[in-house]
Design an enzyme around this catalytic site. Structure first.
Site: not given
Ligand code: 13P
Ligand code: G3H
Ligand code: ZN
Length: 326
Positions: A94, A146, A190, A268
């Site tokens: 991700d 993206e 996010h 997430d």
């Molecule tokens: P959220 O923060 O809305 O859960 O989004 C997660 C996300 O886009 C991970 O790539």
């Molecule tokens: O979009 C990304 C996720 O919410 C990941 O978050 O980088 O804190 O693991 P993180």
């Molecule tokens: Zn994301």
């Protein structure tokens, strides 16, 4: 040790996205940070018969380690099969920022990667994404690119302001980069604070429709799609946590997106809130407890139950593959 994703029993997202777009559902892409979260995610998806993308951020990769993550992916496949389910499982990077991290993940056994060039200008985004696609495709791995910028904060991705995806750029981007799926910005963000109190929590579904007209049948990805349920933010507060003005994406908006060209929806924050709420509850109600299984176990169960509910009510992916025994 180095694995190919095929050796681990993992799948790419190709067939699951085709099925999603043909049947009007979205594949859940759930982030995980540890064994319990992986078990909750695969348990929920196997029992619902939903394909799943196990999503690992660069931060999560650092936290768990590249030796651990692919074997958790393999364990997910084994868990689903042991339960009698044939759901495909992808292990996905991700928000990958560089070709280097993509190479690391592909060598470790990931079946899918995101290269997030959205913070660069258009030409630099095209250049980086194209390089990643050439490398990944040579290894049979699929790539998500993206266009447009989401606001919000994660370990690696920080943006103050969002910029909607420009529909007039998408065809050119696809042609130049050859990506397999495209993340777009239509008003999601996010984290737990997606809208200001009093703001109308609406997505730009008109932009999504225009993008769909430009690239019919192509899998579109929605990041930042947590619902931020009050039941968990209230529970966090009730048991001593602090979280203020948390607002997520309304379920109805996500349902509309899932029925459209959106083939993958990223969640997430919801998992983090649910997991944390449950751990807080155990700590507050049983302060003498110090066996990790006694608080991680209930958190895992709650997350699994909540994700099953989301699959049924938001993603529409229930029963796309054979359901596992409970
Ligand atoms: P959220 O923060 O809305 O859960 O989004 C997660 C996300 O886009 C991970 O790539
Ligand atoms: O979009 C990304 C996720 O919410 C990941 O978050 O980088 O804190 O693991 P993180
Ligand atoms: Zn994301």
């Amino acid at each position: 040790m180095s694995y190919t994703y095929k050796e681990l029993g993992l799948s790419t997202t190709k067939e699951m996205f085709e099925r999603a777009n043909k049947n009007g559902f979205a594949v859940p892409a759930f982030n995980f940070n540890d064994m319990e979260m992986m078990q909750a995610i695969v348990g929920a998806c196997a029992e619902m018969g939903s394909p799943v993308i196990l999503q690992c951020s660069e931060g999560a990769l650092k936290y768990m380690g590249k030796e651990t993550v692919p074997l958790l992916g393999k364990a997910a496949v084994d868990i689903a099969r042991a339960k009698g389910s044939d759901i495909p499982i992808a292990l996905h990077l991700d928000h990958g920022e560089t070709l280097e991290v993509v190479k690391t993940c592909i060598a470790a056994g990931f079946s899918s990667v995101m290269i997030d060039g959205s913070h660069h200008d258009y030409e630099a985004n095209v250049k980086l994404t194209k390089e990643v696609v050439e490398y990944a495709h040579a290894n049979d791995v699929v790539v998500e690119g993206e266009l447009g910028i989401l606001a919000g904060i994660e370990d690696n991705v920080k943006a103050e302001k969002s910029t909607y995806t420009k529909p007039e750029e998408v065809e050119d981007f696809l042609k130049k980069t050859n990506v397999d799926s495209l993340a777009i910005a239509i008003g999601t963000s996010h984290g737990a604070h997606k809208f200001k109190p009093g703001e109308d929590p609406k997505l730009r579904l008109d932009i999504l429709a225009e993008i769909e007209r430009k690239i019919p049948g192509f899998p579109v990805v929605l990041h930042g799609s947590s619902a931020v349920p009050a039941k968990y933010t209230e529970m966090i507060k009730q048991y001593g946590g602090q979280i203020k003005d948390a607002i997520g994406i309304p379920d109805e908006q996500l349902r509309l997106a899932a029925k459209s060209a959106v083939a993958k929806i990223n969640v997430d924050t919801d998992g983090r809130l649910c997991f944390t709420a449950m751990i807080r509850k155990v700590f507050a109600t049983d302060p003498k407890e110090f066996d990790p299984r006694k608080y991680l176990g209930p958190a895992r169960e709650e997350m699994k139950a909540y994700y099953k509910e989301k699959i049924a009510t938001i993603f529409g992916s229930e029963g796309a593959y054979k359901k596992a025994d409970k």
